[in-house]
Design an enzyme around this catalytic site. Structure first.
Site, PDB file in Angstrom:
ATOM      1  N   CYS A 258       0.825  -1.210   0.000  1.00 14.58           N
ATOM      2  CA  CYS A 258       0.000   0.000   0.000  1.00 14.58           C
ATOM      3  C   CYS A 258       0.854   1.252   0.000  1.00 14.58           C
ATOM      4  O   CYS A 258       0.694   2.130  -0.834  1.00 14.58           O
ATOM      5  CB  CYS A 258      -0.916   0.013   1.216  1.00 14.58           C
ATOM      6  SG  CYS A 258      -2.125  -1.307   1.170  1.00 14.58           S
ATOM      7  N   HIS A 259       1.789   1.374   0.968  1.00 12.40           N
ATOM      8  CA  HIS A 259       2.572   2.591   1.062  1.00 12.40           C
ATOM      9  C   HIS A 259       4.061   2.310   1.160  1.00 12.40           C
ATOM     10  O   HIS A 259       4.829   3.178   1.558  1.00 12.40           O
ATOM     11  CB  HIS A 259       2.109   3.424   2.255  1.00 12.40           C
ATOM     12  CG  HIS A 259       0.661   3.780   2.184  1.00 12.40           C
ATOM     13  ND1 HIS A 259      -0.308   3.015   2.788  1.00 12.40           N
ATOM     14  CD2 HIS A 259       0.016   4.772   1.547  1.00 12.40           C
ATOM     15  CE1 HIS A 259      -1.487   3.536   2.539  1.00 12.40           C
ATOM     16  NE2 HIS A 259      -1.333   4.607   1.774  1.00 12.40           N
ATOM     17  N   GLY A 260       4.435   1.055   0.872  1.00 11.00           N
ATOM     18  CA  GLY A 260       5.851   0.762   0.769  1.00 11.00           C
ATOM     19  C   GLY A 260       6.594   0.673   2.081  1.00 11.00           C
ATOM     20  O   GLY A 260       7.689   1.227   2.211  1.00 11.00           O
TER      21      GLY A 260
END
Lengths: 66, 333, 278
Positions: C241-243
């Site tokens: 999702c956001h690394g």
């Protein structure tokens, strides 16, 4: 000194002691009453409850019982 | 009062009309004159009540209204219901049986529950569900954890969805509920000639007569039915069942089940065990409830008695107090 | 004028005041009232109107709420012929009031009475406290999770089915749980990291009960996505999702995740080779 006087002087004379005795007594009484009723109940229903017949079916419980 | 006097006079002397008129006038005038102290009317009222004419007219009125009602509605109220009902429609009243768990101090006989579960599993479960009982409920009641786990794993349950969104089957766990023999109600009806086998979780609570009734039903089949009773094909006659015709046939016969503890598997023994099991299923909290009941009764009786004592103790000086006024003595006299 | 009338109607005038001479005046209090003489009363019981209240018929002063309205000092003539009392009929005043003898009822030993009373009061409190305690505990028990929820709250996983170096994701209370059978190399890597300088410093020893089994909730601590296993810069998990990157011990190493992956409560059952989560 009579027993009643001793009782009074020990527990009832000071309100703090009286209250502490009541609450400590309530704690002890709760446990004792539970134990007593359970003992009576188990005695009355001897052989009928699961704990009375468990050893027939559970090997580990049977080992513990022996 | 005046009218009563008039009425009484009228009834008594109704035979001769002219005399009645005269007396009426007389009565009226006397009545008006004697109104100051009213004393006479009660005897006239009594004679009105006792008079033969009153009796006759009231009887005629009653008979007339009965006849009128019957003419209007064809029958009298309440009588019809009495006629339509027959003892067999209510079912025989089951006798009282001495259950192990009867009485306020008695627990279930757990060995009986265990046998009863076996009877349920091998006989009843073919048609009857037990929706509200999960496998875990048996633990510590009639079976050990390992036994129940093994029993649960024999049944496949649908679970999911998995990672691909598919439902899959897995062996049962302790948390699963007892499997239902039919997928849904329609399937159950289709498999039983239109009758729906009721769920047995609460059957003991749900039937009037409770355990006695269910035991009587299981053991009370009469085959062939007595003379004069006609039972449809596929139904069985059971005098304890309201109406007599029961969709369930007799299932328990001697020796149907082999009990592991060596108890002879007579039909009545199996019925008793399975009813005990169903009583437990309806009331799993039963044993604990009775134990709590004992405790509560003892504790609250003790509290009542002590509080009565304390109340009397606190009120005694108030109620028994006597206040005495000691007047100041006048020194001059 | 109207205002004063209103004020008078609303405000009660004091019943006691001080006269200009300094003498207190209480016109409504009659301290000298006597009960009417009743020859049939033998000195007990209620024999007439209260002696401290002036009977209405005796006149005197009556007032309304606003002000004094009437004063009458008329003594009404007696309706019965007055006769002098020649014989004394009232009860003679005794030297001491006559009190019944209660001594028979009195306890010989007041100490035991006192002890008994306190004992009863004490046991009353004791039983009440006990009952109250049970009531409260039973009530609080109803707030805890019910048995069917608790039955679902535990998940058993057979460890023998998980080969070394593999991840298994199971569902527990609606959330994914990662079980990683770590290889020796991975354990060494997890233990060799300088964890003191990490964002959420935690040693690998604190995060596992047994070094080969890493069990943790598969919920990214950033915004709740499910990280992907065997991915990311640190050989652990990677949240798409956001690394966020997690290492092989589930510790956050890179990206927005503020905390390490959460560890659920679990226990090993060696007899059956299972781990019980919950």
């Amino acid at each position: 000194m009579a027993f009643s006087t001793t009782l009074y002087n020990t527990f009832f004379q000071r309100n703090s002691v009286f209250f502490s005795t009541v609450f400590a007594g309530a704690f002890v009484f709760g446990i004792g009453f539970d134990t007593g009723v359970t003992a009576f109940y188990d005695r009355w229903n001897r052989g009928k409850q699961w704990k009375d017949i468990r050893h027939k079916y559970s090997e580990t419980a049977a080992e513990e019982a022996e | 009062m005046l009218s009563r006097q008039l009425g009484a006079g009228a009834l008594r002397r109704g035979a001769s009309l002219p005399a009645f008129r005269q007396k009426n006038a007389l009565n009226l005038s006397r009545g008006l004159a004697v109104r100051n102290a009213s004393t006479a009317s009660s005897s006239a009222f009594e004679s009105f009540l006792n008079s033969r004419l009153t009796l006759v007219s009231v009887s005629l009125f009653t008979a007339g209204s009965v006849a009128w009602y019957t003419h209007l509605y064809g029958s009298l109220p309440f009588l019809a219901q009495v006629h339509a009902s027959h003892a067999s429609d209510e079912g025989l009243h089951p006798p009282e049986y001495p259950w192990d768990h009867k009485g306020i101090l008695n627990t279930f006989d757990h060995a009986s529950i265990r046998r009863g579960y076996q009877v349920y599993r091998e006989v009843c479960a073919a048609c009857h569900s037990l929706d509200r009982i999960a496998w875990r409920n048996l633990v510590g009641v009639s079976h050990t954890v390992d036994e129940v786990k093994a029993m649960a794993e024999e049944v496949e349950y649908q679970d999911g969805p998995d990672d691909e969104g598919e439902m899959f089957m897995r062996p049962g766990k302790l948390a699963d509920y007892m499997p239902n023999p039919y997928a849904n109600e329609s399937a159950a009806r289709a498999g039983n000639a239109g009758s729906l086998p009721p769920d047995l979780s609460l059957i003991i609570k749900a039937r009037h007569g409770g355990a006695d009734y269910v035991y009587s039903i299981i053991t009370g089949y009469v085959d062939p039915p007595p003379a004069g009773v006609e039972i449809r094909e596929g139904m069985s006659y059971n005098p304890f069942f309201p109406g007599g015709a029961l969709g369930m046939a007799r299932v328990l016969y001697d020796g149907l089940v082999d009990f592991e503890d060596g108890t002879p598997a007579t039909a009545s023994q199996m019925a008793k065990d399975v009813v005990t099991f169903l009583s437990w299923a309806a009331e799993p909290e039963h044993d604990e409830r009775k134990k709590n009941g004992i405790k509560a009764v003892i504790l609250f009786s003790a509290l009542t008695l002590i509080s009565l004592y304390v109340k009397r103790f606190k009120w005694t000086p108030l109620k028994n107090r006597k206040l005495i006024y000691d007047p100041p003595v006048d020194k001059k006299h | 004028m109207a205002f004063n009338g209103l004020k008078k109607a609303v405000t009660l005038t004091p019943s006691v005041r001080t006269m200009p001479s300094g003498v207190p005046a209480a016109p409504l209090l009659n301290l000298a009232a006597r009960a009417p003489a009743d020859p049939h009363a033998h000195g007990h019981g209620a024999s007439g109107p209260r002696s401290d209240v002036v009977p209405r018929w005796s006149g005197g002063i009556s007032r309304s709420s606003s002000s004094l309205v009437s004063k009458s000092y008329t003594t009404l003539p007696s309706t019965t012929p007055f006769t002098a009392r020649f014989m004394h009929t009232s009860v003679a005043v005794k030297g001491a009031p006559e009190v019944p003898d209660f001594s028979h009822y009195r306890a010989d030993d007041t100490d035991s009475n006192r002890a008994l009373s306190y004992f009863m009061v004490g046991s009353f409190g004791l039983v009440t406290a006990s009952v109250a305690k049970s009531t409260v505990t039973e009530f609080l028990k109803t707030m805890s999770a019910s048995a069917d929820v608790l039955a679902l709250a535990k998940v058993e996983v057979e460890l023998a089915t998980i080969p070394e170096g593999k991840n298994v994701v199971i569902k527990w209370r609606g959330k994914p749980v990662f079980i990683r059978h770590r290889t020796q190399a991975e354990i060494d890597e997890a233990r060799g990291t300088k964890w003191q300088s990490l964002r959420d410093p935690e040693s690998d020893e604190d995060r596992v009960k047994r070094p080969e089994w890493l069990i943790m909730l598969g919920v990214c601590t950033h915004l709740g996505c499910v990280p992907i296993g065997e991915a990311g810069d640190y050989g652990g998990w990677f949240c798409p999702c956001h690394g966020s990157h997690y290492d092989i011990s589930g510790r956050t190493r890179k990206g927005p995740a503020p905390l390490n992956l959460e560890i659920p409560a679990y226990d090993f059952n060696d007899a059956e080779g299972k781990v019980i989560i919950g």
